[in-house]
Scaffold this motif. Structure first.
Motif, PDB file in Angstrom:
ATOM      1  N   GLU A 137      12.006   2.620  -7.752  1.00  0.00           N
ATOM      2  CA  GLU A 137      11.533   2.032  -9.009  1.00  0.00           C
ATOM      3  C   GLU A 137      11.748   3.027 -10.153  1.00  0.00           C
ATOM      4  O   GLU A 137      12.247   2.669 -11.227  1.00  0.00           O
ATOM      5  CB  GLU A 137      10.045   1.665  -8.882  1.00  0.00           C
ATOM      6  CG  GLU A 137       9.454   0.980 -10.096  1.00  0.00           C
ATOM      7  CD  GLU A 137       9.714  -0.516 -10.163  1.00  0.00           C
ATOM      8  OE1 GLU A 137       9.274  -1.147 -11.141  1.00  0.00           O
ATOM      9  OE2 GLU A 137      10.367  -1.058  -9.241  1.00  0.00           O
ATOM     10  N   LYS A 138      11.377   4.283  -9.915  1.00  0.00           N
ATOM     11  CA  LYS A 138      11.550   5.335 -10.925  1.00  0.00           C
ATOM     12  C   LYS A 138      13.031   5.577 -11.205  1.00  0.00           C
ATOM     13  O   LYS A 138      13.433   5.776 -12.363  1.00  0.00           O
ATOM     14  CB  LYS A 138      10.877   6.619 -10.458  1.00  0.00           C
ATOM     15  CG  LYS A 138      10.936   7.749 -11.474  1.00  0.00           C
ATOM     16  CD  LYS A 138      10.188   8.982 -10.985  1.00  0.00           C
ATOM     17  CE  LYS A 138      10.096  10.051 -12.067  1.00  0.00           C
ATOM     18  NZ  LYS A 138      11.411  10.532 -12.520  1.00  0.00           N
ATOM     19  N   ALA A 139      13.844   5.563 -10.146  1.00  0.00           N
ATOM     20  CA  ALA A 139      15.281   5.795 -10.326  1.00  0.00           C
ATOM     21  C   ALA A 139      15.893   4.732 -11.233  1.00  0.00           C
ATOM     22  O   ALA A 139      16.692   5.043 -12.129  1.00  0.00           O
ATOM     23  CB  ALA A 139      15.981   5.800  -8.976  1.00  0.00           C
ATOM     24  N   LEU A 140      15.520   3.485 -11.007  1.00  0.00           N
ATOM     25  CA  LEU A 140      16.046   2.394 -11.846  1.00  0.00           C
ATOM     26  C   LEU A 140      15.554   2.538 -13.283  1.00  0.00           C
ATOM     27  O   LEU A 140      16.308   2.325 -14.232  1.00  0.00           O
ATOM     28  CB  LEU A 140      15.631   1.042 -11.269  1.00  0.00           C
ATOM     29  CG  LEU A 140      16.351   0.621  -9.982  1.00  0.00           C
ATOM     30  CD1 LEU A 140      15.638  -0.560  -9.321  1.00  0.00           C
ATOM     31  CD2 LEU A 140      17.810   0.254 -10.264  1.00  0.00           C
ATOM     32  N   LYS A 141      14.286   2.923 -13.452  1.00  0.00           N
ATOM     33  CA  LYS A 141      13.734   3.087 -14.797  1.00  0.00           C
ATOM     34  C   LYS A 141      14.421   4.238 -15.535  1.00  0.00           C
ATOM     35  O   LYS A 141      14.839   4.090 -16.691  1.00  0.00           O
ATOM     36  CB  LYS A 141      12.230   3.349 -14.713  1.00  0.00           C
ATOM     37  CG  LYS A 141      11.572   3.516 -16.074  1.00  0.00           C
ATOM     38  CD  LYS A 141      10.073   3.771 -15.936  1.00  0.00           C
ATOM     39  CE  LYS A 141       9.418   3.933 -17.304  1.00  0.00           C
ATOM     40  NZ  LYS A 141       7.965   4.226 -17.176  1.00  0.00           N
ATOM     41  N   ASP A 142      14.554   5.372 -14.863  1.00  0.00           N
ATOM     42  CA  ASP A 142      15.141   6.556 -15.502  1.00  0.00           C
ATOM     43  C   ASP A 142      16.625   6.352 -15.797  1.00  0.00           C
ATOM     44  O   ASP A 142      17.131   6.819 -16.825  1.00  0.00           O
ATOM     45  CB  ASP A 142      14.967   7.786 -14.604  1.00  0.00           C
ATOM     46  CG  ASP A 142      13.515   8.224 -14.488  1.00  0.00           C
ATOM     47  OD1 ASP A 142      12.681   7.718 -15.265  1.00  0.00           O
ATOM     48  OD2 ASP A 142      13.222   9.063 -13.613  1.00  0.00           O
ATOM     49  N   HIS A 143      17.314   5.668 -14.895  1.00  0.00           N
ATOM     50  CA  HIS A 143      18.753   5.475 -15.049  1.00  0.00           C
ATOM     51  C   HIS A 143      19.065   4.442 -16.132  1.00  0.00           C
ATOM     52  O   HIS A 143      20.046   4.564 -16.869  1.00  0.00           O
ATOM     53  CB  HIS A 143      19.347   5.046 -13.707  1.00  0.00           C
ATOM     54  CG  HIS A 143      20.834   4.991 -13.681  1.00  0.00           C
ATOM     55  ND1 HIS A 143      21.634   5.995 -14.196  1.00  0.00           N
ATOM     56  CD2 HIS A 143      21.693   4.055 -13.194  1.00  0.00           C
ATOM     57  CE1 HIS A 143      22.901   5.667 -14.028  1.00  0.00           C
ATOM     58  NE2 HIS A 143      22.968   4.498 -13.434  1.00  0.00           N
ATOM     59  N   GLY A 144      18.218   3.409 -16.201  1.00  0.00           N
ATOM     60  CA  GLY A 144      18.354   2.429 -17.273  1.00  0.00           C
ATOM     61  C   GLY A 144      19.500   1.458 -17.115  1.00  0.00           C
ATOM     62  O   GLY A 144      19.894   0.787 -18.072  1.00  0.00           O
ATOM     63  N   HIS A 145      20.064   1.358 -15.912  1.00  0.00           N
ATOM     64  CA  HIS A 145      21.147   0.413 -15.655  1.00  0.00           C
ATOM     65  C   HIS A 145      20.763  -0.536 -14.526  1.00  0.00           C
ATOM     66  O   HIS A 145      19.719  -0.391 -13.899  1.00  0.00           O
ATOM     67  CB  HIS A 145      22.439   1.160 -15.285  1.00  0.00           C
ATOM     68  CG  HIS A 145      23.032   1.930 -16.423  1.00  0.00           C
ATOM     69  ND1 HIS A 145      23.596   1.322 -17.531  1.00  0.00           N
ATOM     70  CD2 HIS A 145      23.143   3.269 -16.642  1.00  0.00           C
ATOM     71  CE1 HIS A 145      24.043   2.238 -18.367  1.00  0.00           C
ATOM     72  NE2 HIS A 145      23.769   3.433 -17.858  1.00  0.00           N
ATOM     73  N   ASP A 146      21.628  -1.502 -14.286  1.00  0.00           N
ATOM     74  CA  ASP A 146      21.345  -2.495 -13.249  1.00  0.00           C
ATOM     75  C   ASP A 146      21.445  -1.917 -11.847  1.00  0.00           C
ATOM     76  O   ASP A 146      20.880  -2.475 -10.904  1.00  0.00           O
ATOM     77  CB  ASP A 146      22.319  -3.673 -13.362  1.00  0.00           C
ATOM     78  CG  ASP A 146      22.013  -4.560 -14.556  1.00  0.00           C
ATOM     79  OD1 ASP A 146      20.926  -4.401 -15.153  1.00  0.00           O
ATOM     80  OD2 ASP A 146      22.858  -5.419 -14.888  1.00  0.00           O
TER      81      ASP A 146
END
Length: 222
Positions: A137-146
């Protein structure tokens, strides 16, 4: 023209399922030669097909590949699902190792006694909720991509979706507190090749049941 990859494994998930997922997501048609008896396994052993006397084994590009991680890495690289450079590959490896750990907690549940199984299901759900899914969840949030790495589908995404769907078989609402993972699941499930693999009648295997456990036990004398 090279033939289709041929997968050698019993007719169930086990260590082969992630390989099926990766090939299917890449849009690669593959054949399966199921190991259904001890004699089937002995034939592979006797003809020297199994380097370490273990399956899974995949025939691809004139090779007989063994060791799950090596097979997955080859398929991911061959079909452009392994990042664009060493840094992206490192992150893909990190994410894949995490989902491998989580799926490893589920792989042998069907082979366990009822009381042990219930304890390990509870532990798996606890780890998914507090250790693994918060990290993604954090990885998706920090990365900001799909997607987890770069802005392109990779082995990491395919492996994560497989892990999510496996955990949901035990706890359907597991993603209730992970909105980005919910959205990720929706997006990746609708990628045409993956959507096809998720349809009834595909080569995706169902959860291991007593029948599969009995067959595997007989083949491997476990």
């Amino acid at each position: 023209m090279a033939g289709k990859p041929k997968l050698h494994y019993p007719k169930g998930r086990g260590r082969m399922e992630s390989i099926r997922w990766l090939l299917a997501a890449a849009g690669v048609e593959f054949e399966e030669e199921f190991i259904e008896t001890k004699e089937d396994l002995e034939k592979l052993l006797n003809d020297g097909s199994l380097l370490f006397q273990q399956v899974p084994m995949v025939e691809i590009d004139g090779m007989k590949l063994v060791q799950t991680r090596a097979i997955l890495g080859y398929v991911a690289a061959k079909y452009n699902l392994y990042g664009k450079d060493l840094k992206e590959r490192a992150w893909i490896d990190i994410y894949v190792e995490g989902t491998t750990e989580l799926m490893g907690m589920m792989m042998f549940l069907a082979f366990q006694a009822a009381d042990t199984k219930e304890k390990n299901i509870a532990l798996m759900i606890e780890r998914a909720t507090t250790r693994y899914f918060p990290a993604y969840e954090k990885a998706l949030k920090d990365h900001g991509h799909d997607y987890l790495v770069g802005n392109k589908l990779s082995w990491a995404d395919i492996h994560l979706l497989e892990a999510i769907l496996m955990v949901e078989e035990y706890k359907p609402d597991i993603l209730s507190t992970f909105p980005l993972l919910q959205a990720f699941k929706g997006r990746t499930s609708n990628i045409p090749t993956i959507k096809k693999f998720l349809q009834p009648g595909s080569q995706r295997k169902p959860p291991s049941d007593e029948k599969f456990v009995a067959i595997v036990t007989k083949i491997f004398n476990t």
